[in-house]
Design an enzyme around this catalytic site. Structure first.
Site, short mmCIF file in Angstrom:
data_model
loop_
_atom_site.label_atom_id
_atom_site.label_comp_id
_atom_site.label_asym_id
_atom_site.label_seq_id
_atom_site.Cartn_x
_atom_site.Cartn_y
_atom_site.Cartn_z
CB CYS A 84 8.50 -2.05 -10.33
SG CYS A 84 8.71 -0.46 -9.48
CG HIS A 114 5.90 -2.22 -5.13
ND1 HIS A 114 6.46 -3.33 -5.74
CD2 HIS A 114 6.16 -1.16 -5.95
CE1 HIS A 114 7.02 -2.95 -6.89
NE2 HIS A 114 6.86 -1.65 -7.03
#
Length: 399
Positions: free
Chosen positions: A86, A341
């Site tokens: 991420c 996200h």
């Protein structure tokens, strides 16, 4: 852990970011083009042909530099595709900054993109490499792994679970309130604390509102030498510190790990602050964009980043310390929780908020004269992760 750093050697002179959300009618190519076009339109005299090299971050929305060179119609420019869980978007930015600081290039672009909604899954698509069977934590979903932070924190610091639940709820409430003021956020409505606490459970005590959004999106930044920045914009953003830490990934196999901290975050923050010359982050940092993948993550990060004393973040959160009107605005754009996200774009999206705030272009969520910002990106899970911290500023450091 230490590094020489590149404080004030490079600057961001333009940025672009698409809205994050469910872009069923747009491809990864479309999102890349939109983010890059916004960035190019913001820098004087810079088109695709003036950008010397590109760094592309994506977890699973393409392979190789062709993912960017094809939709952007780049003529044989170097495009480096990077991935770091991420923290992928931040990794693209870090490498692009180092390329300019080294003198290898004059003008570069970092761009991140991810299309997650088309997969049909409600979480991240990932394929783990074959292992020896000792990585037991990989059998847990991400919400399950991060849900362990909640009871572990309560046990270590003697926090009443009801108080911890209230603090987690406050994080979600704050970030949704901020996202409601952001026209590019995935979730643009506030949520009451009652709604948050009554939401269906996902793992442990984590409900739907405790988890970040799954979304599509792209973001981009143009980076040049600091001494050249005013050729391209009147208000550049200067890079003060960049630090990445990859942990030993012992996870649940480490008997000393208690799920109340991310050692990788502590290491990367310590290094980034040293590079930037920050000695008191609580008073020197104007805003922080942190990796709030789940509400207890943001709580623990407040301590790992030095914004709260150990065992006190839950109190600071309930006291409003990290609201836009508090002593340190945390996730004023809504964070992962509300902005969304899309993995490859998230790190650059955090920098985009600093960019807007420094320029006075954040609209209804604009802060009062912010000068120093922090972004934090986490990849992996408690006990087995990578962590990135940047410090950026609106002004050069006096010498």
């Amino acid at each position: 852990m230490s590094s020489n750093g590149i404080r004030d050697k490079v600057a961001v002179v333009a940025m672009g970011c698409t809205p994050f959300g469910e872009h069923w009618g747009a491809s990864a190519d479309d999102l890349l083009v939109d983010a890059v076009q916004e960035a190019l339109s913001g820098a004087r005299g810079v088109g695709r042909e003036e950008v010397d090299a590109y760094w592309l971050g994506t977890l699973g929305s393409g392979q190789s530099g062709l993912t960017a060179s094809k939709p952007l119609a780049l003529d044989y420019k170097p495009v480096t595709r990077v991935e770091n869980y991420c923290a992928t978007g931040s990794e693209a930015f870090r490498n692009a900054c180092y390329a300019v600081a080294s003198g290898a290039y004059d003008r570069v672009m970092a761009v991140g993109v991810e299309k997650l909604k088309d997969s049909g899954f409600s979480g991240l698509l990932r394929a783990d490499a074959p292992g020896d069977g000792t990585a037991a934590e990989l059998s847990l979903t991400a919400p399950a792994a991060f849900s362990l932070l909640d009871p572990a924190y309560c046990a270590r610091y003697g926090v009443d679970p009801a108080d911890m639940r209230a603090a987690m709820t406050h994080v979600a409430w704050k970030n949704h309130a901020n996202g409601a003021l952001n026209p590019k956020a995935q979730f643009r409505s506030g949520a009451t604390k009652e709604q948050i606490e009554r939401a269906p459970k996902v793992a442990g005590r984590l409900g739907v509102f405790d988890c970040s959004g799954v979304s599509d999106g792209a973001a981009a930044a143009i980076i040049v030498r600091a001494e050249d920045a005013h050729l391209y914009t009147d208000r550049p953003m200067y890079v003060k510190g960049l630090s990445l830490a990859a942990g030993p990934a012992m996870g649940a196999a480490d008997p000393d790990y208690d799920f109340t901290t991310f050692p990788e975050v502590v290491a990367s923050a310590t290094d980034a602050f040293a590079q930037a010359g920050v000695t008191d982050p609580r008073s020197e940092i104007s805003l922080a964009e942190v990796h709030d993948c789940f509400t207890p993550t943001e709580l623990v990060l407040m301590e790992d980043l030095g914004f709260s004393e150990r065992g006190q973040a839950w109190k600071d959160i309930l006291d409003g310390a990290f609201e836009r009107s508090g002593r340190l605005a945390v996730n004023p754009d809504g964070g992962l929780k509300s902005f969304g996200h899309p993995v490859g774009a998230s790190g650059l999206r955090m920098l985009y908020e600093c960019w807007l705030q420094f320029r006075g272009e954040a609209g209804e969520r604009q802060l009062d004269d912010p000068t120093l910002g922090l972004t934090h990106n986490l990849g992996g899970r408690p006990g087995s992760c990578v962590s990135f911290v940047s410090v950026v500023g609106s002004r050069l450091t006096p010498r």
